[in-house]
Design a protein around this motif. Structure first.
Motif, mmCIF file in Angstrom:
data_model
loop_
_atom_site.group_PDB
_atom_site.id
_atom_site.type_symbol
_atom_site.label_atom_id
_atom_site.label_comp_id
_atom_site.label_asym_id
_atom_site.label_seq_id
_atom_site.Cartn_x
_atom_site.Cartn_y
_atom_site.Cartn_z
ATOM 1 N N UNK A 194 0.830 -1.195 0.000
ATOM 2 C CA UNK A 194 0.000 0.000 0.000
ATOM 3 C C UNK A 194 0.864 1.244 0.000
ATOM 4 N N UNK A 195 0.438 2.246 -0.775
ATOM 5 C CA UNK A 195 1.205 3.489 -0.837
ATOM 6 C C UNK A 195 0.382 4.631 -0.250
ATOM 7 N N UNK A 196 0.986 5.360 0.672
ATOM 8 C CA UNK A 196 0.293 6.468 1.333
ATOM 9 C C UNK A 196 1.043 7.773 1.292
ATOM 10 N N UNK A 197 1.884 7.944 0.276
ATOM 11 C CA UNK A 197 2.665 9.173 0.186
ATOM 12 C C UNK A 197 1.870 10.396 -0.215
ATOM 13 N N UNK A 198 0.691 10.170 -0.816
ATOM 14 C CA UNK A 198 -0.172 11.283 -1.212
ATOM 15 C C UNK A 198 -1.360 11.386 -0.261
ATOM 16 N N UNK A 199 -2.036 10.252 -0.085
ATOM 17 C CA UNK A 199 -3.163 10.194 0.850
ATOM 18 C C UNK A 199 -3.167 8.829 1.514
ATOM 19 N N UNK A 200 -3.407 8.817 2.810
ATOM 20 C CA UNK A 200 -3.469 7.558 3.543
ATOM 21 C C UNK A 200 -4.930 7.154 3.692
ATOM 22 N N UNK A 201 -5.281 6.020 3.089
ATOM 23 C CA UNK A 201 -6.637 5.487 3.185
ATOM 24 C C UNK A 201 -6.589 4.338 4.197
ATOM 25 N N UNK A 202 -7.284 4.504 5.291
ATOM 26 C CA UNK A 202 -7.153 3.597 6.416
ATOM 27 C C UNK A 202 -7.445 2.149 6.057
ATOM 28 N N UNK A 203 -8.478 1.911 5.257
ATOM 29 C CA UNK A 203 -8.810 0.534 4.868
ATOM 30 C C UNK A 203 -7.688 -0.092 4.046
ATOM 31 N N UNK A 204 -7.091 0.710 3.163
ATOM 32 C CA UNK A 204 -5.982 0.217 2.343
ATOM 33 C C UNK A 204 -4.791 -0.118 3.228
ATOM 34 N N UNK A 205 -4.534 0.748 4.185
ATOM 35 C CA UNK A 205 -3.419 0.521 5.114
ATOM 36 C C UNK A 205 -3.611 -0.772 5.884
ATOM 37 N N UNK A 206 -4.840 -1.048 6.285
ATOM 38 C CA UNK A 206 -5.127 -2.265 7.050
ATOM 39 C C UNK A 206 -4.976 -3.526 6.205
ATOM 40 N N UNK A 207 -5.302 -3.424 4.917
ATOM 41 C CA UNK A 207 -5.246 -4.583 4.032
ATOM 42 C C UNK A 207 -3.859 -4.832 3.441
ATOM 43 N N UNK A 208 -3.025 -3.815 3.445
ATOM 44 C CA UNK A 208 -1.701 -3.925 2.829
ATOM 45 C C UNK A 208 -0.788 -4.849 3.622
ATOM 46 N N UNK A 209 -0.042 -5.680 2.894
ATOM 47 C CA UNK A 209 0.954 -6.505 3.560
ATOM 48 C C UNK A 209 2.070 -5.633 4.116
ATOM 49 N N UNK A 210 2.346 -4.557 3.395
ATOM 50 C CA UNK A 210 3.351 -3.573 3.815
ATOM 51 C C UNK A 210 2.846 -2.220 3.325
#
Length: 224
Positions: A194-210
Motif C-alpha cells: 500500500x502506498x500512502x505518500x499522497x493520501x493515507x486510506x485507512x482501509x488500504x493501510x489495514x489490508x496492505x501486507x506492507x
C-alpha cells in the motif's frame, strides 16, 4: 501476510505492477481535470467514495465524466498545460527495477490519453500500460469510454495481473497502489504494497501486507 514476507517477495519478484493516480503521480487525473475547469467541488467527493470502496469504479467514472462535460479540445489543452508531478523517488524506483530487469506495468483507471505520456517519460513500453480510453465523435464531443478496455471493471487489476502471469509466466508479482481496487489484487498478486505518500486510506493501510509513504523505502529494502 506479514511485512517480512512481503519484503522477501519484493526482493525476489520478477514483475511489479503499479497504480498511477496518487501513486506514481501526486494527482488524481479526473480531479485535476475538474480543477482545471472549476468543477472540483462536484468531482472530488465522488472520487473519494470510489477510492475508499464505497462506490464501484465504473459508476464513479460515469458520474464524474458527466460532470466534467469533457471534449477532445479541452483535453488537449489540459495535457499541454498540466505538468506531471511525480511522487517522491518513484522515478528512481522504476529505474531501479528496470536496471534489475524486473518487468514494470502500469494498471490504472485513468486514461491512455494522459497515462501514455507518463509511461513514455518513464521508459515503460506502451504495451505495458493498462488504462481506459476516451471516445470522442468527429466534432470532439465526448461519447463515452471504450467498453473493450479491461479497466472499466471493478476487479480489473487482479484480472490484468492474472493474465500477465499466464502469458509471461512471472514467478512473483508485487502490486503497489493507494486505493481499495489496488488492495483487492491478492491472492492473484503475490504481494500488495500500500502506498500512502499522497493520501493515507485507512482501509488500504489495514489490508496492505506492507504500507509505505516513500518509494525510497522499497529501494532500501531491495538493496539489503
Amino acid at each position: 501476510m506479514d511485512v517480512a514476507r512481503v519484503k522477501l517477495i519484493l526482493k525476489n519478484c520478477d514483475c511489479v505492477t503499479i497504480d498511477v493516480d496518487s501513486t506514481i503521480c501526486c494527482d488524481e487525473t479526473v480531479d485535476e481535470l475538474a480543477k482545471f475547469w472549476g468543477k472540483e467541488d462536484a468531482i472530488v467527493p465522488i472520487t473519494t467514495l470510489a477510492m475508499e470502496g464505497h462506490l464501484d469504479f465504473r459508476t464513479a467514472l460515469e458520474k464524474r465524466m458527466e460532470v466534467l462535460d469533457i471534449s477532445s479540445q479541452k483535453l488537449k489543452v489540459f495535457i499541454a498545460e498540466k505538468k506531471i508531478q511525480y511522487t517522491p523517488n518513484v522515478k528512481k524506483f522504476i529505474k531501479f527495477l528496470q536496471n534489475r530487469c524486473i518487468a514494470v506495468y502500469l494498471i490504472t483507471g485513468g486514461f491512455h490519453e494522459t497515462v501514455d505520456n507518463i509511461a513514455i517519460d518513464l521508459n515503460i513500453p506502451l504495451e505495458n500500460v493498462f488504462a481506459n480510453r476516451i471516445i470522442f465523435d468527429e466534432t470532439g464531443r465526448y461519447l463515452g469510454v471504450d467498453e473493450t478496455e479491461l479497466t472499466l471493471k471493478d476487479n480489473v487489476k487482479a484480472e490484468v495481473i492474472k493474465g500477465l502471469k499466464c502469458r509471461f509466466n512471472y514467478k512473483s508479482v508485487v502490486h503497489i497502489g493507494d486505493g481499495m481496487n489496488d488492495a483487492k489484487v491478492c491472492p492473484v498478486a503475490d504481494a500488495f504494497v500500500g502506498y500512502g505518500g499522497v493520501v493515507i486510506r485507512q482501509k488500504v493501510k489495514e489490508l496492505a501486507g506492507w504500507f509505505v509513504t516513500d518509494f525510497q523505502q522499497l529501494i532500501d529494502e531491495m538493496m539489503k
